[in-house]
Design an enzyme around this catalytic site. Structure first.
Site, PDB file in Angstrom:
ATOM      1  N   GLU A 163      64.497 102.161 158.301  1.00 52.89           N
ATOM      2  CA  GLU A 163      64.821 100.868 157.681  1.00 52.89           C
ATOM      3  C   GLU A 163      64.345  99.676 158.510  1.00 52.89           C
ATOM      4  OE1 GLU A 163      68.879 100.556 156.413  1.00 52.89           O
ATOM      5  OE2 GLU A 163      68.679 102.204 155.007  1.00 52.89           O
ATOM      6  N   GLU A 370      68.791 108.773 152.533  1.00 53.86           N
ATOM      7  CA  GLU A 370      70.149 108.218 152.521  1.00 53.86           C
ATOM      8  C   GLU A 370      70.508 107.807 151.096  1.00 53.86           C
ATOM      9  OE1 GLU A 370      71.012 105.070 155.306  1.00 53.86           O
ATOM     10  OE2 GLU A 370      69.798 106.044 156.851  1.00 53.86           O
TER      11      GLU A 370
HETATM   12  C1  LIG Z   1      74.257  98.512 156.482  1.00 55.09           C
HETATM   13  C2  LIG Z   1      74.688  99.913 156.104  1.00 55.09           C
HETATM   14  C3  LIG Z   1      76.199  99.903 155.863  1.00 55.09           C
HETATM   15  O1  LIG Z   1      76.928  99.991 156.875  1.00 55.09           O
HETATM   16  O2  LIG Z   1      76.587  99.830 154.728  1.00 55.09           O
HETATM   17  O3  LIG Z   1      73.915 100.302 154.952  1.00 55.09           O
HETATM   18  C4  LIG Z   1      73.984 101.700 154.567  1.00 55.09           C
HETATM   19  C5  LIG Z   1      73.654 102.581 155.729  1.00 55.09           C
HETATM   20  O4  LIG Z   1      72.299 102.425 156.119  1.00 55.09           O
HETATM   21  C6  LIG Z   1      71.967 103.177 157.302  1.00 55.09           C
HETATM   22  O5  LIG Z   1      70.603 103.146 157.589  1.00 55.09           O
HETATM   23  C7  LIG Z   1      72.762 102.632 158.450  1.00 55.09           C
HETATM   24  O6  LIG Z   1      72.451 103.262 159.689  1.00 55.09           O
HETATM   25  C8  LIG Z   1      74.203 102.891 158.125  1.00 55.09           C
HETATM   26  O7  LIG Z   1      75.085 102.369 159.108  1.00 55.09           O
HETATM   27  C9  LIG Z   1      74.565 102.156 156.869  1.00 55.09           C
HETATM   28  O8  LIG Z   1      74.349 100.779 157.162  1.00 55.09           O
END
Ligand SMILES: C[C@@]1(C(=O)O)OC[C@H]2O[C@@H](O)[C@H](O)[C@@H](O)[C@H]2O1
Length: 465
Positions: A163, A370
């Site tokens: 990301e 994810e």
């Molecule tokens: C910003 C956020 C969240 O906390 O909702 O998005 C979804 C998810 O994405 C991942 O790549 C991050 O490592 C994880 O911590 C999450 O991070």
């Protein structure tokens, strides 16, 4: 219908968010170890010093993965755990942690997928300029070569970065992530160094003849214009160019999108290329692309000031997007259904997003690296009845299947996340896991309802969901 036999049913985590042991056994500090201790940077001053203590409970956690029937596990390696100064001296205790994790996964027939960089840059490299300087890209290559040499005999699925839009966007545009810079020109140059680091790591992967595939993991975020007006449609095209084409073209086509490149160089004289950068990008295309899907965004023209989103109850929204003045901004969709952190639940966006990638990049192998629901899970009579998460995942498995029926080469599904973990800015309140962590009971693990639901999805290869 059932998914193909070799389709991988997995789950994902990231080092900083699960491991803890932030300064144990010779590990160096990452920029998140430092940033999260600065006052006011995270919700309720949460940090990853302990996280959910996966570093000490790895065997128990992998046994839970095996009980769930996980066929694959996507995790990231903490760069400063292996190279405390970012390069040079190797911390063998750190190398051993991941070697033991890999051996334990393989002993349970779980295929490891490694992400080399999930935001936790060694602080020592940040002190030299971080992603803004070329030396960091060279240090990343040295780190990647170390990982290939130590784990390449057992790990076949590798991704370099997770990301980039988030760690560069929030690190250098909104400033809500380290190093808290707010300067789009510096963001573009830092992003370029990341692409070079990626290309150097892919080149090394090929030169070292590592048996396996190497890819890149991006946010998958389809955009919908709020109205059919020319202004909103143009704003949506700009959002696609910045959020998708800029992040994907360099690793799947081997060059930047021409129009936007000309604009950024005219506007800010970035990205500045070094001799050989063109060839590096062109000659090191990914074997697969990892797609992280959570939501779509609805777009309008943005003539007034940019607004950095925070959710309706005023909490920092760690995944919140940012707009660009005069270009575009994201707004709530009037027909939308939203999570507590204001992310639209829109499964059709996963089908549309996959087909958008296939349309622009051809028949590239894909993994959904994810996908998940961030929520405060209901607890009823001591059981975590996370029905909303089961519904969310079921709808997105349906959406993924639709794209595969249209010819998309999707090879695996990694819900975020295996276990409740630290959400960068949202602390432990925003849960994503199949496994609950009880912060009042010494981080005891507890199976949620979704744990047993996903176990059955895997057993029936997706037939039952
Ligand atoms: C910003 C956020 C969240 O906390 O909702 O998005 C979804 C998810 O994405 C991942 O790549 C991050 O490592 C994880 O911590 C999450 O991070």
């Amino acid at each position: 219908a059932a998914f193909p036999k070799d389709f991988l049913w997995g789950a994902a985590t990231a080092a900083y968010q699960v491991e803890g042991a932030h300064n144990e056994d010779g590990k160096g500090l990452s920029i998140w170890d430092v940033f999260s201790h600065l006052p006011g940077t995270t919700w309720q001053d949460t940090n990853g010093d302990v996280a959910v203590d996966h570093y000490h409970r790895m065997q128990e956690d992998v046994a839970l993965m095996a009980e769930m029937g996980l066929q694959s596990y996507r995790f990231s390696i903490s760069w400063p755990r292996l190279l405390p100064n970012g390069r040079g001296t190797v911390n063998e205790a750190g190398v051993k942690f991941y070697s033991d994790l890999i051996d334990t996964l393989l002993a349970h027939n779980i295929v490891p997928m490694i992400t080399l960089y999930h935001w936790d840059l060694p602080q020592a490299l940040q002190d030299e300029g971080g992603w803004e300087v070329r030396s960091t890209a060279h240090a990343f290559e040295e780190y990647a070569r170390l990982c290939y040499s130590r784990y390449g005999d057992r790990v076949k699925l590798w991704a370099t970065f997770n990301e980039t839009i988030v760690f560069i966007g929030h690190g250098y545009i909104t400033g809500s992530h380290p190093p808290s810079v707010r300067d789009p020109a510096r963001a573009v140059q830092a992003c370029h160094q990341v692409f070079i680091a990626h290309a150097l790591a892919v080149k090394a992967f090929r030169e070292m003849n590592v048996q396996g595939e190497i890819g890149f993991v991006n946010v998958l975020q389809p955009h919908t214009a709020l109205t059919n007006s020319p202004e909103d449609r143009i704003a949506t095209e700009i959002a696609d160019a910045i959020h998708t084409h800029w992040l994907y073209d360099p690793v799947l086509k081997g060059h930047y999108p021409e129009t936007l490149l000309a604009q950024t160089q005219a506007l800010w004289d970035v990205p500045r290329f070094e001799p050989g950068d063109d060839e590096l990008l062109r000659n090191n295309i990914c074997d697969f692309i990892g797609l992280n899907y959570y939501r779509r965004e609805t777009v309008v023209a943005n003539p007034d000031e940019t607004k950095t989103a925070s959710n309706h109850n005023g909490e920092p929204n760690s995944g919140a997007e940012f707009g660009f003045k005069d270009l575009f901004k994201f707004v709530r969709n009037p027909e939308g259904v939203y999570t507590d952190w204001d992310w639209e639940i829109w499964p059709q966006g996963l089908t549309d997003g996959i087909m958008m990638i296939k349309e622009r990049y051809g028949d590239i192998p894909m993994y959904i690296t994810e996908n998940g629901l961030g929520a405060k899970d209901p607890i009823i009579d001591g059981e975590i009845i996370d029905e909303p998460r089961i519904d969310y995942l079921r709808m997105h498995i349906d959406a993924m299947e639709k794209a595969m029926a249209q010819g998309a080469d999707v090879r695996g599904y990694y819900p975020w996340s295996f276990i409740d973990l630290l959400s960068w800015l949202n602390g432990y309140k925003k849960q994503y896991g199949f496994v609950y962590v009880d912060h009042q009971q010494n981080l005891a693990r507890k199976r949620k309802k979704s744990f047993f639901w996903y176990q059955n999805v895997i057993t029936t290869r997706g037939e039952q969901r």
